[in-house]
Design an enzyme around this catalytic site. Structure first.
Site, PDB file in Angstrom:
ATOM      1  N   LYS A 190       0.856  -1.177   0.000  1.00  0.00           N
ATOM      2  CA  LYS A 190       0.000   0.000   0.000  1.00  0.00           C
ATOM      3  C   LYS A 190       0.896   1.232   0.000  1.00  0.00           C
ATOM      4  O   LYS A 190       1.456   1.610   1.017  1.00  0.00           O
ATOM      5  CB  LYS A 190      -0.911   0.066   1.221  1.00  0.00           C
ATOM      6  CG  LYS A 190      -1.998   1.136   0.996  1.00  0.00           C
ATOM      7  CD  LYS A 190      -2.527   1.761   2.261  1.00  0.00           C
ATOM      8  CE  LYS A 190      -1.697   2.889   2.780  1.00  0.00           C
ATOM      9  NZ  LYS A 190      -1.577   4.065   1.904  1.00  0.00           N
ATOM     10  N   GLU A 265       9.883   1.244  10.397  1.00  0.00           N
ATOM     11  CA  GLU A 265      10.880   2.314  10.230  1.00  0.00           C
ATOM     12  C   GLU A 265      10.122   3.596  10.506  1.00  0.00           C
ATOM     13  O   GLU A 265       9.357   4.060   9.660  1.00  0.00           O
ATOM     14  CB  GLU A 265      11.419   2.358   8.793  1.00  0.00           C
ATOM     15  CG  GLU A 265      12.128   1.115   8.326  1.00  0.00           C
ATOM     16  CD  GLU A 265      13.501   0.937   8.926  1.00  0.00           C
ATOM     17  OE1 GLU A 265      13.948   1.810   9.709  1.00  0.00           O
ATOM     18  OE2 GLU A 265      14.120  -0.083   8.612  1.00  0.00           O
ATOM     19  N   CYS A 299      13.460  10.696   7.128  1.00  0.00           N
ATOM     20  CA  CYS A 299      13.527  10.377   8.567  1.00  0.00           C
ATOM     21  C   CYS A 299      14.967  10.328   9.062  1.00  0.00           C
ATOM     22  O   CYS A 299      15.203  10.260  10.259  1.00  0.00           O
ATOM     23  CB  CYS A 299      12.772   9.089   8.864  1.00  0.00           C
ATOM     24  SG  CYS A 299      13.135   7.807   7.691  1.00  0.00           S
ATOM     25  N   GLU A 396      10.465  16.017  15.193  1.00  0.00           N
ATOM     26  CA  GLU A 396      11.028  16.036  13.845  1.00  0.00           C
ATOM     27  C   GLU A 396      10.296  17.110  13.029  1.00  0.00           C
ATOM     28  O   GLU A 396       9.079  17.022  12.848  1.00  0.00           O
ATOM     29  CB  GLU A 396      10.769  14.645  13.257  1.00  0.00           C
ATOM     30  CG  GLU A 396      11.625  14.261  12.120  1.00  0.00           C
ATOM     31  CD  GLU A 396      11.328  12.821  11.670  1.00  0.00           C
ATOM     32  OE1 GLU A 396      10.241  12.287  11.958  1.00  0.00           O
ATOM     33  OE2 GLU A 396      12.199  12.254  11.001  1.00  0.00           O
TER      34      GLU A 396
HETATM   35  P1  ADP Z   1       3.617  10.519   6.904  1.00  0.00           P
HETATM   36  O1  ADP Z   1       3.479  11.473   8.024  1.00  0.00           O
HETATM   37  O2  ADP Z   1       4.996  10.270   6.455  1.00  0.00           O
HETATM   38  O3  ADP Z   1       2.639  10.728   5.784  1.00  0.00           O
HETATM   39  P2  ADP Z   1       2.006   8.303   7.723  1.00  0.00           P
HETATM   40  O4  ADP Z   1       2.374   7.356   8.810  1.00  0.00           O
HETATM   41  O5  ADP Z   1       0.779   9.096   7.868  1.00  0.00           O
HETATM   42  O6  ADP Z   1       3.296   9.155   7.560  1.00  0.00           O
HETATM   43  O7  ADP Z   1       1.924   7.555   6.327  1.00  0.00           O
HETATM   44  C1  ADP Z   1       2.733   6.472   5.960  1.00  0.00           C
HETATM   45  C2  ADP Z   1       1.881   5.419   5.297  1.00  0.00           C
HETATM   46  O8  ADP Z   1       0.939   4.926   6.256  1.00  0.00           O
HETATM   47  C3  ADP Z   1       1.050   5.931   4.128  1.00  0.00           C
HETATM   48  O9  ADP Z   1       0.990   4.930   3.138  1.00  0.00           O
HETATM   49  C4  ADP Z   1      -0.296   6.158   4.766  1.00  0.00           C
HETATM   50  O10 ADP Z   1      -1.358   6.118   3.842  1.00  0.00           O
HETATM   51  C5  ADP Z   1      -0.356   4.982   5.710  1.00  0.00           C
HETATM   52  N1  ADP Z   1      -1.337   5.097   6.797  1.00  0.00           N
HETATM   53  C6  ADP Z   1      -1.787   6.208   7.414  1.00  0.00           C
HETATM   54  N2  ADP Z   1      -2.696   5.887   8.348  1.00  0.00           N
HETATM   55  C7  ADP Z   1      -2.831   4.534   8.329  1.00  0.00           C
HETATM   56  C8  ADP Z   1      -3.606   3.577   9.059  1.00  0.00           C
HETATM   57  N3  ADP Z   1      -4.432   3.946  10.019  1.00  0.00           N
HETATM   58  N4  ADP Z   1      -3.473   2.269   8.746  1.00  0.00           N
HETATM   59  C9  ADP Z   1      -2.619   1.881   7.784  1.00  0.00           C
HETATM   60  N5  ADP Z   1      -1.865   2.722   7.070  1.00  0.00           N
HETATM   61  C10 ADP Z   1      -1.956   4.031   7.331  1.00  0.00           C
END
Ligand code: ADP
Length: 494
Positions: A190, A265, A299, A396
């Site tokens: 995903k 990570e 990161c 960060e």
């Molecule tokens: P960033 O702040 O770098 O965008 P996120 O953790 O929000 O970090 O996003 C990293 C990945 O996690 C993306 O692919 C995002 O769509 C996914 N993501 C965000 N929320 C969820 C969730 N509740 N369950 C699974 N994946 C998620």
């Protein structure tokens, strides 16, 4: 390759057949079952690049089923057969370097030079793990009884759910999918909804390379729904995630119910320590690269530049001068070294952190505001006299803001550096060899750069300690997370 116009770039990608907008399930490109789509925008212009399928739990369930079915055939191939398919995928990624880099610059904003660098870096994981596929060795243990033989087999863990972020649209995928496929696992990826186009193009090339239908599936859209489906499935045996600490914790908790293996990570808060005895040119060049790569959106970006008092003034003025030379602009322009931030929310976070610092006594030495280009462009910024009560120290910033924090002794620098729940990357600049060993060992971090600001490579283990994560990616250690160890006792052989 010179500056490129966005329309011409899109045309080139389309002509190469790499503008994919549907998800990939069981080797077929599919729309969301309810027909929903989401827009992918160019952060430099706001222009809509494409509408991609907005998928959820149903599509994810089908992707898992397809990965699970394919696992039984893919894992039975010889390592050499899997290796050959991966090698071909690597070659195709490299021969479409330009289109992939353009796609990345368009949807993520990074300058073309960095995007081309990411294609090399991303493809290198596929090449490396194509080679490692052939080196998954087991063990034979001397038995405790004469008529027994004790064996250790390493076997692929099964279906892997890989959730990836937008800041490295290709490399964060290949770093997970490379070892997974090499071991014999199958994957449901995903990608971030901000940058699905690079992921889909890479998946297209995987199919062309002969990675079988169903071994690599891609779904995107409703992140929590997709995440929950992956979490709940008993067929998904591992979750690998790169992204925010908050989401990582959710995924870790969500994996408990089915006791999945988890690799994470997560966020960093990298210290970059400049000692009095540093070579100033090396320190400026290294800190600049560690801080401003991808406009500060990695990161492992230097988040806190700790500078010893004897060199503070000299370093600060040389560093400001170097930052002044960074060219902000659309990543498609050849002169650009700093692209936009990913979105408006990212700029607002930067503004909040800078406002917090100045309200508590820090001084802006350069920048400190939105860039005149508008959109999500922010001026490369240097903030002086930052202290540990400021957000710029404790969290960060994920943007082009370099906080300078003065310190007196080595002991104080180590204390400040470790005074955080994060533990991903750390950097130090010193000419003293004894100090470089001492401080490297004292830093509570998974990666340490000594006199170097860019340290990531496919051949070395990448990963964090404390709340920066679990597991290591890249290198020979990167295979372990996708393997189970099985002990076989053969008895009554006498
Ligand atoms: P960033 O702040 O770098 O965008 P996120 O953790 O929000 O970090 O996003 C990293 C990945 O996690 C993306 O692919 C995002 O769509 C996914 N993501 C965000 N929320 C969820 C969730 N509740 N369950 C699974 N994946 C998620």
């Amino acid at each position: 390759m010179g500056s490129v116009d966005a329309g011409a770039a899109m045309e080139k990608i389309r002509a190469a057949g790499l503008l994919r907008t549907r998800g990939l399930i069981g080797g077929k490109w599919v729309d969301a079952y309810d027909g929903k789509t989401i827009e992918v925008q160019n952060p430099a212009t706001g222009e809509v690049l494409a509408n991609v399928a907005c998928m959820g739990n149903r599509e994810t369930a089908d992707a898992i089923t397809s990965a699970n079915t394919t696992f039984y055939t893919w894992s039975k191939l010889t390592a050499s057969e899997r290796s050959k398919a991966l090698r071909k995928w690597h070659d195709l990624l490299m021969s479409h370097k330009e289109e992939l880099a353009l796609l990345m610059t368009l949807e993520q904003g990074k300058p073309m030079k960095e995007a081309l660098g990411e294609v090399n870096y991303g493809a290198s994981f596929i090449e490396f793990f194509a080679e490692e596929a052939k080196r998954v060795y087991g063990d034979i243990i001397p038995p405790t009884l004469a008529d027994r033989r004790l064996l250790v087999l390493k076997q692929p863990i099964g279906v892997v759910g890989a959730i990836t972020p937008w800041n490295f649209p290709l490399a964060m995928i290949t770093r997970k999918v490379g070892p997974a496929l090499a071991c014999g696992c199958t994957v449901v990826v995903k990608p971030s909804e901000f940058t699905p186009l690079t992921a889909l193009a890479a998946a297209d090339l995987a199919l062309q390379a002969g990675i079988p239908a169903g071994a690599l599936n891609v779904v995107m859209g409703n992140a929590p729904e997709i995440g929950d489906e992956l979490m709940q499935s008993t067929q998904v045996r591992k979750i690998t995630f790169t992204g925010s600490t908050a989401v990582g914790k959710k995924l870790m908790a969500g994996s408990a119910n089915t006791v999945k293996k988890v690799s994470l990570e997560l966020g960093g808060n990298a210290p970059c320590i400049v000692f009095d005895d540093a070579d100033i040119d090396v320190a400026v060049k290294g800190s600049l690269a560690a801080k401003f790569r991808n406009s500060g959106q990695t990161c492992v970006c230097a988040n806190r530049i700790l500078v010893q008092e004897g060199i503070y003034e000299k370093f600060a003025s040389a560093f400001v001068k170097a930052v002044q030379s960074l060219q902000v602009g659309n990543g498609l322009e050849e002169s650009t070294s700093q692209g936009p931030l990913i979105n408006e929310a990212a700029v607002q976070k930067v503004e909040k952190f800078v406002g917090d610092a100045t309200s508590k006594g820090a001084n802006i030495m350069l920048g400190g505001k939105r860039h005149s280009l508008g959109m999500s462009f922010y001026e490369p910024t240097v903030v002086g006299n930052v202290s540990n009560d400021m957000l710029l120290f404790s969290e960060e910033v994920f943007g082009p803001v370099a906080p300078l924090i003065p310190f007196k002794t080595e002991e104080e620098a180590i204390h400040l550096a470790n005074d955080t729940n994060a533990g991903l990357a750390a950097y130090m600049f010193t000419k003293n060899i004894a100090r470089s060993w001492r401080v490297s060992e004292a830093l509570e971090y998974g990666l340490v750069g000594v006199n170097e600001g860019l340290i990531s490579t496919e051949v070395a283990p990448f990963g964090g300690v404390k709340q920066s994560g679990l597991g290591r990616e890249g290198s020979k250690y990167g295979m372990d997370d996708y393997l189970e160890i099985k002990y076989v006792c053969m008895g009554n052989l006498g």
